[in-house]
Design an enzyme around this catalytic site. Structure first.
Site, PDB file in Angstrom:
ATOM      1  N   HIS A   1       0.510   8.409   3.385  1.00 11.96           N
ATOM      2  CA  HIS A   1       1.071   7.817   4.597  1.00 11.96           C
ATOM      3  C   HIS A   1       2.574   8.045   4.751  1.00 11.96           C
ATOM      4  O   HIS A   1       3.155   7.631   5.753  1.00 11.96           O
ATOM      5  CB  HIS A   1       0.777   6.319   4.610  1.00 11.96           C
ATOM      6  CG  HIS A   1      -0.683   6.014   4.408  1.00 11.96           C
ATOM      7  ND1 HIS A   1      -1.648   6.346   5.332  1.00 11.96           N
ATOM      8  CD2 HIS A   1      -1.346   5.441   3.367  1.00 11.96           C
ATOM      9  CE1 HIS A   1      -2.834   5.974   4.885  1.00 11.96           C
ATOM     10  NE2 HIS A   1      -2.684   5.436   3.692  1.00 11.96           N
TER      11      HIS A   1
ATOM     12  N   ASP B   1       0.853  -1.195   0.000  1.00 16.41           N
ATOM     13  CA  ASP B   1       0.000   0.000   0.000  1.00 16.41           C
ATOM     14  C   ASP B   1       0.885   1.239   0.000  1.00 16.41           C
ATOM     15  O   ASP B   1       1.347   1.699   1.037  1.00 16.41           O
ATOM     16  CB  ASP B   1      -0.911   0.002   1.232  1.00 16.41           C
ATOM     17  CG  ASP B   1      -1.993   1.074   1.146  1.00 16.41           C
ATOM     18  OD1 ASP B   1      -1.812   2.043   0.392  1.00 16.41           O
ATOM     19  OD2 ASP B   1      -3.013   0.937   1.840  1.00 16.41           O
TER      20      ASP B   1
ATOM     21  N   GLY C   1      -5.046   2.913   7.377  1.00 11.88           N
ATOM     22  CA  GLY C   1      -6.176   2.350   8.101  1.00 11.88           C
ATOM     23  C   GLY C   1      -6.029   0.856   8.313  1.00 11.88           C
ATOM     24  O   GLY C   1      -6.364   0.327   9.383  1.00 11.88           O
TER      25      GLY C   1
ATOM     26  N   ILE D   1      -0.510  10.100   7.930  1.00 14.00           N
ATOM     27  CA  ILE D   1      -1.309   9.288   8.839  1.00 14.00           C
ATOM     28  C   ILE D   1      -0.969   7.807   8.650  1.00 14.00           C
ATOM     29  O   ILE D   1      -0.442   7.403   7.613  1.00 14.00           O
ATOM     30  CB  ILE D   1      -2.819   9.512   8.625  1.00 14.00           C
ATOM     31  CG1 ILE D   1      -3.246   9.086   7.215  1.00 14.00           C
ATOM     32  CG2 ILE D   1      -3.183  10.971   8.883  1.00 14.00           C
ATOM     33  CD1 ILE D   1      -4.751   9.173   6.967  1.00 14.00           C
TER      34      ILE D   1
END
Length: 282
Positions: A194, A189, A212, A209
């Protein structure tokens, strides 16, 4: 504006993935397992000498087609999308070695209206390449914040799992590491949200961040420990809703009930980051 017919039939590439024992170990390490050097129960997940036993949540990265919504041909505003919900159903134990096939498709699209975004539902089937056996099915809800008002249907919308009243039966704090997103992205990913401060800023966040699905992995670790006694076969599935982002380095407090309900919050900010969670236990 997105073309709903095109998006519903978008040709997401089929992915073949060769799994090695070190891949299973890396996944477990990338979601924060192994931080307690005295917890021998984790060794089967994080060493090849004692295992590896594959962490059930690894289903989310197996046969992963990558950040396909970042393809301009989808018509999606990729900078403004967020991962809304995730579901996993385990049909067989995940292999630590072999080849799997991931087939991902869009299963639904909901138009929330002009300025209100849209929901994209997708599903991935993971099969054993040698036998054709179905190993797991994962489902995602992606909130397309910048793409509402295209004239699509207003439903159906998947309802959230109900949450029990009262105090949780188990509470576990698990730390994340400041560089954890840099490791987790190697699972396939590579969304720059990120890793790149500039991209994160343009998306409205003060810094990159955590993925998820990395947060999901941390939560699944807590469930595996507290509700399953570190038995991978005892966790048959889970579903959850992402309610706020986690920043790498924060502590995730997972609150669990014996029946499998759960939620999680960031300790430092006292913000609920995962809600309406439900684990399917053997």
């Amino acid at each position: 504006m997105i073309d709903p017919e095109k998006l519903l039939n978008f040709p997401i590439p089929e992915m073949r993935q060769r799994i090695r024992p070190q891949d299973a170990v890396f996944y477990a390490l990338s979601i924060g397992m192994g931080q307690d050097p005295l917890d021998a129960r984790q060794l089967p997940y994080i060493t090849t000498q004692k295992g590896p036993v594959v962490m059930p949540a690894m289903a989310v990265v197996l046969g992963h087609p990558g950040f396909w919504l970042g393809n301009p041909a989808t018509g999606v505003d990729a900078l403004r999308l967020v991962h809304g919900e995730q579901r996993i159903t385990l049909h067989r134990p995940l292999p630590a070695e072999g080849e799997v096939i991931g087939r991902t498709r869009v299963t639904g699209l909901v138009d929330k209206g002009e300025g209100k975004g849209a929901l994209l539902y997708s599903e991935k089937e993971i099969t054993d390449a040698a036998t054709g056996e179905l190993l797991a099915v994962t489902g995602s809800t992606t909130f397309l914040r910048g793409d509402g008002g295209f004239g699509g249907p207003a439903g159906p919308v998947l309802p959230p799992n109900p949450m029990p009243e009262g105090v949780p039966d188990h509470v576990l704090d698990l730390p994340t590491r400041p560089e954890q997103a840099l490791y987790y992205r190697l699972n396939g990913d590579d969304n720059p949200l990120h890793t790149d401060p500039e991209v994160a800023s343009r998306a409205g966040f003060p810094r990159p961040i955590l993925h998820g699905l990395c947060t999901l992995g941390v939560v699944a670790h807590a469930i595996l420990r507290e509700l399953c006694g570190y038995s991978a076969g005892a966790l048959k599935g889970l579903s959850l809703r992402f309610s706020a982002p986690v920043y790498p380095g924060e502590t995730i407090r997972v609150e669990m009930w014996r029946g499998g309900a759960f939620r999680a919050r960031v300790v430092e900010r006292d913000v609920v980051v995962v809600n309406n969670g439900a684990a399917v236990l053997a």
